[in-house]
Write a protein that holds these residues in place. Structure first.
Motif, PDB file in Angstrom:
ATOM      1  N   MET A 156      47.120  28.898  22.971  1.00 52.85           N
ATOM      2  CA  MET A 156      47.047  27.844  23.729  1.00 52.85           C
ATOM      3  C   MET A 156      46.894  28.108  25.326  1.00 52.85           C
ATOM      4  O   MET A 156      47.163  29.177  25.606  1.00 52.85           O
ATOM      5  CB  MET A 156      48.636  27.433  23.461  1.00 52.85           C
ATOM      6  N   ILE A 157      46.374  27.240  25.870  1.00 56.34           N
ATOM      7  CA  ILE A 157      46.167  27.472  27.501  1.00 56.34           C
ATOM      8  C   ILE A 157      46.989  26.524  28.040  1.00 56.34           C
ATOM      9  O   ILE A 157      47.128  25.275  27.985  1.00 56.34           O
ATOM     10  CB  ILE A 157      44.551  27.317  27.758  1.00 56.34           C
ATOM     11  N   LEU A 158      47.759  27.224  28.965  1.00 49.40           N
ATOM     12  CA  LEU A 158      48.822  26.498  29.677  1.00 49.40           C
ATOM     13  C   LEU A 158      48.321  25.962  31.154  1.00 49.40           C
ATOM     14  O   LEU A 158      47.948  26.799  32.039  1.00 49.40           O
ATOM     15  CB  LEU A 158      50.181  27.247  30.015  1.00 49.40           C
ATOM     16  N   CYS A 159      48.424  24.544  31.461  1.00 50.91           N
ATOM     17  CA  CYS A 159      47.882  24.031  32.628  1.00 50.91           C
ATOM     18  C   CYS A 159      49.126  23.509  33.424  1.00 50.91           C
ATOM     19  O   CYS A 159      49.768  22.759  32.747  1.00 50.91           O
ATOM     20  CB  CYS A 159      47.093  23.145  32.551  1.00 50.91           C
ATOM     21  N   ILE A 160      49.370  24.358  34.590  1.00 47.80           N
ATOM     22  CA  ILE A 160      50.593  23.756  35.267  1.00 47.80           C
ATOM     23  C   ILE A 160      50.249  23.008  36.395  1.00 47.80           C
ATOM     24  O   ILE A 160      49.213  23.182  37.472  1.00 47.80           O
ATOM     25  CB  ILE A 160      51.240  24.988  35.945  1.00 47.80           C
ATOM     26  N   CYS A 161      50.487  21.542  36.445  1.00 49.03           N
ATOM     27  CA  CYS A 161      50.476  20.766  37.564  1.00 49.03           C
ATOM     28  C   CYS A 161      51.828  20.331  38.271  1.00 49.03           C
ATOM     29  O   CYS A 161      52.281  19.698  37.565  1.00 49.03           O
ATOM     30  CB  CYS A 161      49.808  19.354  36.781  1.00 49.03           C
ATOM     31  N   PRO A 162      51.539  20.982  39.313  1.00 48.79           N
ATOM     32  CA  PRO A 162      53.136  20.776  40.127  1.00 48.79           C
ATOM     33  C   PRO A 162      53.334  19.455  40.593  1.00 48.79           C
ATOM     34  O   PRO A 162      54.429  18.921  40.658  1.00 48.79           O
ATOM     35  CB  PRO A 162      52.905  21.655  41.230  1.00 48.79           C
ATOM     36  N   ASN A 163      52.398  18.705  40.844  1.00 50.87           N
ATOM     37  CA  ASN A 163      52.204  17.210  41.584  1.00 50.87           C
ATOM     38  C   ASN A 163      51.331  16.251  41.039  1.00 50.87           C
ATOM     39  O   ASN A 163      50.607  15.925  41.507  1.00 50.87           O
ATOM     40  CB  ASN A 163      51.940  17.719  42.868  1.00 50.87           C
ATOM     41  N   PRO A 164      51.906  15.797  39.733  1.00 49.84           N
ATOM     42  CA  PRO A 164      51.000  15.114  38.838  1.00 49.84           C
ATOM     43  C   PRO A 164      50.759  13.674  39.715  1.00 49.84           C
ATOM     44  O   PRO A 164      51.632  13.294  40.612  1.00 49.84           O
ATOM     45  CB  PRO A 164      51.730  14.645  37.551  1.00 49.84           C
ATOM     46  N   SER A 165      49.877  12.966  39.224  1.00 47.14           N
ATOM     47  CA  SER A 165      49.557  11.652  39.974  1.00 47.14           C
ATOM     48  C   SER A 165      49.054  10.489  39.040  1.00 47.14           C
ATOM     49  O   SER A 165      48.331  11.033  37.883  1.00 47.14           O
ATOM     50  CB  SER A 165      48.569  11.795  41.278  1.00 47.14           C
ATOM     51  N   ILE A 166      49.074   9.260  39.430  1.00 51.14           N
ATOM     52  CA  ILE A 166      48.207   8.509  38.682  1.00 51.14           C
ATOM     53  C   ILE A 166      46.966   8.162  39.716  1.00 51.14           C
ATOM     54  O   ILE A 166      47.283   7.848  40.924  1.00 51.14           O
ATOM     55  CB  ILE A 166      48.806   7.069  38.572  1.00 51.14           C
ATOM     56  N   ASP A 167      45.739   8.619  39.358  1.00 50.33           N
ATOM     57  CA  ASP A 167      44.540   8.657  40.113  1.00 50.33           C
ATOM     58  C   ASP A 167      43.760   7.247  39.957  1.00 50.33           C
ATOM     59  O   ASP A 167      43.678   6.782  38.973  1.00 50.33           O
ATOM     60  CB  ASP A 167      43.738   9.780  39.804  1.00 50.33           C
ATOM     61  N   SER A 168      43.404   6.563  40.980  1.00 50.58           N
ATOM     62  CA  SER A 168      43.195   5.163  40.808  1.00 50.58           C
ATOM     63  C   SER A 168      41.824   5.082  41.577  1.00 50.58           C
ATOM     64  O   SER A 168      41.652   5.372  42.802  1.00 50.58           O
ATOM     65  CB  SER A 168      44.012   4.093  41.541  1.00 50.58           C
ATOM     66  N   TYR A 169      40.718   4.434  40.871  1.00 51.62           N
ATOM     67  CA  TYR A 169      39.537   3.922  41.516  1.00 51.62           C
ATOM     68  C   TYR A 169      39.901   2.690  41.933  1.00 51.62           C
ATOM     69  O   TYR A 169      39.812   1.831  41.087  1.00 51.62           O
ATOM     70  CB  TYR A 169      38.488   4.219  40.644  1.00 51.62           C
ATOM     71  N   ALA A 170      39.920   2.405  43.383  1.00 50.14           N
ATOM     72  CA  ALA A 170      40.055   1.087  44.034  1.00 50.14           C
ATOM     73  C   ALA A 170      38.610   0.683  44.370  1.00 50.14           C
ATOM     74  O   ALA A 170      38.021   1.256  45.254  1.00 50.14           O
ATOM     75  CB  ALA A 170      41.284   1.177  45.046  1.00 50.14           C
ATOM     76  N   TYR A 171      38.250  -0.556  43.790  1.00 50.12           N
ATOM     77  CA  TYR A 171      37.045  -1.082  44.089  1.00 50.12           C
ATOM     78  C   TYR A 171      37.023  -2.284  45.147  1.00 50.12           C
ATOM     79  O   TYR A 171      37.547  -3.309  45.233  1.00 50.12           O
ATOM     80  CB  TYR A 171      36.071  -1.496  42.846  1.00 50.12           C
ATOM     81  N   PHE A 172      36.039  -2.028  46.218  1.00 54.84           N
ATOM     82  CA  PHE A 172      35.929  -3.023  47.461  1.00 54.84           C
ATOM     83  C   PHE A 172      34.537  -3.459  47.455  1.00 54.84           C
ATOM     84  O   PHE A 172      33.664  -2.671  47.353  1.00 54.84           O
ATOM     85  CB  PHE A 172      36.563  -2.450  48.535  1.00 54.84           C
ATOM     86  N   LYS A 173      34.675  -4.618  47.524  1.00 55.88           N
ATOM     87  CA  LYS A 173      32.845  -5.133  48.014  1.00 55.88           C
ATOM     88  C   LYS A 173      32.604  -4.769  49.442  1.00 55.88           C
ATOM     89  O   LYS A 173      31.529  -4.337  49.898  1.00 55.88           O
ATOM     90  CB  LYS A 173      32.878  -6.789  47.840  1.00 55.88           C
ATOM     91  N   GLU A 174      33.620  -4.981  50.455  1.00 50.10           N
ATOM     92  CA  GLU A 174      33.523  -4.455  51.720  1.00 50.10           C
ATOM     93  C   GLU A 174      34.836  -4.166  52.172  1.00 50.10           C
ATOM     94  O   GLU A 174      35.793  -4.435  51.702  1.00 50.10           O
ATOM     95  CB  GLU A 174      32.802  -5.584  52.608  1.00 50.10           C
ATOM     96  N   PHE A 175      34.871  -3.375  53.160  1.00 50.82           N
ATOM     97  CA  PHE A 175      36.142  -2.854  53.864  1.00 50.82           C
ATOM     98  C   PHE A 175      36.277  -3.171  55.296  1.00 50.82           C
ATOM     99  O   PHE A 175      35.311  -2.484  55.843  1.00 50.82           O
ATOM    100  CB  PHE A 175      36.471  -1.678  53.330  1.00 50.82           C
ATOM    101  N   GLU A 176      37.228  -3.572  55.871  1.00 51.74           N
ATOM    102  CA  GLU A 176      37.264  -3.904  57.402  1.00 51.74           C
ATOM    103  C   GLU A 176      38.644  -3.226  57.850  1.00 51.74           C
ATOM    104  O   GLU A 176      39.659  -3.950  57.542  1.00 51.74           O
ATOM    105  CB  GLU A 176      37.195  -5.465  57.885  1.00 51.74           C
ATOM    106  N   ILE A 177      38.606  -2.258  58.827  1.00 47.34           N
ATOM    107  CA  ILE A 177      39.858  -1.617  59.259  1.00 47.34           C
ATOM    108  C   ILE A 177      40.492  -2.735  60.075  1.00 47.34           C
ATOM    109  O   ILE A 177      39.891  -3.376  60.824  1.00 47.34           O
ATOM    110  CB  ILE A 177      39.535  -0.418  59.878  1.00 47.34           C
TER     111      ILE A 177
END
Length: 307
Positions: A1-22
Motif C-alpha cells: 500500500m502507498i500512503l498519500c498524506i493530503c494535509p489540506n484537502p479541497s474540492i477543486d472546481s473548474y469554473a467556466y466563464f464566457k467573459e470576465f470583467e473585474i
C-alpha cells in the motif's frame, strides 16, 4: 500500500466563464467539481494505474465527506481526522479570455486544534507502519506546528519507509533538517531555496538531506537525480488541455515506478509520462490509464550525468 498524506484537502472546481470583467458581476456558465489537494491527485493517479492507495488527511464537514466519497468511488481507502469545519474549495477559471483562464482562487481551509493534531500524529504512525512508501504533498492547514512535515519525515525515517515530499516554505526547511528519501520541487522553488535550478547543483545542496531529487521545469521536462546520475525525461505534446495537477501526477509516476523497483531512467520515464497524461485530460488533476501506456514508449530520456 502507498500512503498519500493530503494535509489540506479541497474540492477543486473548474469554473467556466464566457467573459470576465473585474469589478462587475460575472456569472459562471457551468462548474465542474473534483476531489482535490495535491496528494489527493497523487492518490487518484496511482489508483487509476492499479496501485493500492490510502489517502490520509483532515476531513472537514460536508465538504470533506464529499471529497472522501469521490475518492472511495475510485477505489481509494480514506483515513484521517474528522473536523466540524469544512474543507476548503478551490476554483480554477476556464475561459476563452486568455487573461483569466487557469486563474486559481484558493480558500484557506479549516483550523486544526491541538487535539486534532494529536489524533493525526497517532494515526500517522499506524499508517506509515502499514505502508510500502509514503507521499506528502501540499500545504498544511492553519493550526498545525511549523514542523508538521518534519514530524512526518521523522515517522518515516523511524519506520524505515521512503517518503516522497512535495512542499514549500518553513515546513520544507524543517523537514530537510531531519532528512527523507525524495523531494519534488519545481524550478522556481529551487531558485528560491538554492539560487539555482540546475539539477546537479541542487542535488549537491541536498546531499545530506535527500537521496532522490525530482526537479521539474514545465515544458522542459523532469530532471531526476540520485547523487550518481541525472536523468532528463520529457514527453513532447502537440496539444495541452490543462497543466493543473500535472506535477502531482508526475509525483505519482515516480512513486509507481519506485514501487516496481525500476531503474532511475525508468522512474524518470514514468514520472514524465504520468505528468503528460494529466495535460491531455480535461478532468482537473487526473489522468487516464490508456494515455499513460500510450505515452511511455515515446517519452524521451537522456542520461546527463554519470558519477
Amino acid at each position: 500500500m502507498i500512503l498519500c498524506i493530503c494535509p489540506n484537502p479541497s474540492i477543486d472546481s473548474y469554473a467556466y466563464f464566457k467573459e470576465f470583467e473585474i469589478g462587475s458581476v460575472n456569472r459562471m456558465e457551468k462548474i465542474k467539481l473534483y476531489p482535490g489537494g495535491k496528494a489527493t491527485h497523487v492518490a487518484l493517479a496511482l489508483a487509476e494505474m492499479g496501485k493500492k492507495v490510502t489517502l490520509f488527511g483532515f476531513w472537514g464537514g460536508t465538504t470533506g465527506q464529499w471529497i472522501k466519497m469521490e475518492c472511495e468511488k475510485r477505489g481509494i481507502q480514506v483515513e484521517g481526522v474528522e473536523l466540524s469545519e469544512n474543507n476548503r474549495q478551490c476554483y480554477t477559471f476556464r475561459s476563452d479570455d486568455s487573461s483569466i483562464t487557469n486563474t486559481e482562487i484558493l480558500e484557506p481551509g479549516p483550523t486544526i486544534s491541538p487535539k486534532d493534531w494529536e489524533s493525526f500524529t497517532l494515526k500517522l504512525q499506524e499508517l506509515v507502519g502499514l505502508s510500502e512508501m509514503v507521499n506528502l504533498s501540499g500545504s498544511w492547514p492553519k493550526g498545525v506546528p511549523e514542523n508538521a512535515s518534519q514530524v512526518v519525515a521523522q515517522s518515516c525515517k523511524g519506520l524505515n519507509k521512503k517518503l516522497m515530499l512535495d512542499g514549500t516554505g518553513i515546513q520544507l526547511k524543517n523537514a530537510l533538517r531531519s532528512g527523507f528519501y525524495g523531494l519534488h520541487i519545481n524550478e522556481h522553488e529551487a531558485k528560491d531555496l538554492f539560487g539555482t535550478d540546475d539539477a546537479e547543483k541542487v542535488r549537491e545542496e541536498l546531499k545530506d538531506s535527500v537521496q532522490l531529487l525530482a526537479l521539474t521545469k514545465g515544458k522542459k521536462g523532469l530532471y531526476l537525480a540520485d547523487g550518481k546520475e541525472v536523468v532528463h525525461a520529457l514527453k513532447p505534446l502537440e496539444k495541452v488541455i490543462s497543466t493543473v495537477g500535472s506535477g502531482d501526477c508526475l509525483t505519482a509516476g515516480i512513486l509507481y515506478a519506485l514501487s516496481e523497483n525500476m531503474s532511475l531512467e525508468q522512474v524518470a520515464r514514468y514520472g514524465a509520462a504520468f505528468g503528460a497524461a494529466n495535460c491531455v485530460n480535461d478532468d482537473l488533476g487526473m489522468l487516464k490509464h490508456k494515455d499513460v501506456m500510450d505515452f511511455l514508449p515515446s517519452t524521451e530520456t537522456k542520461l546527463l550525468c554519470h558519477g
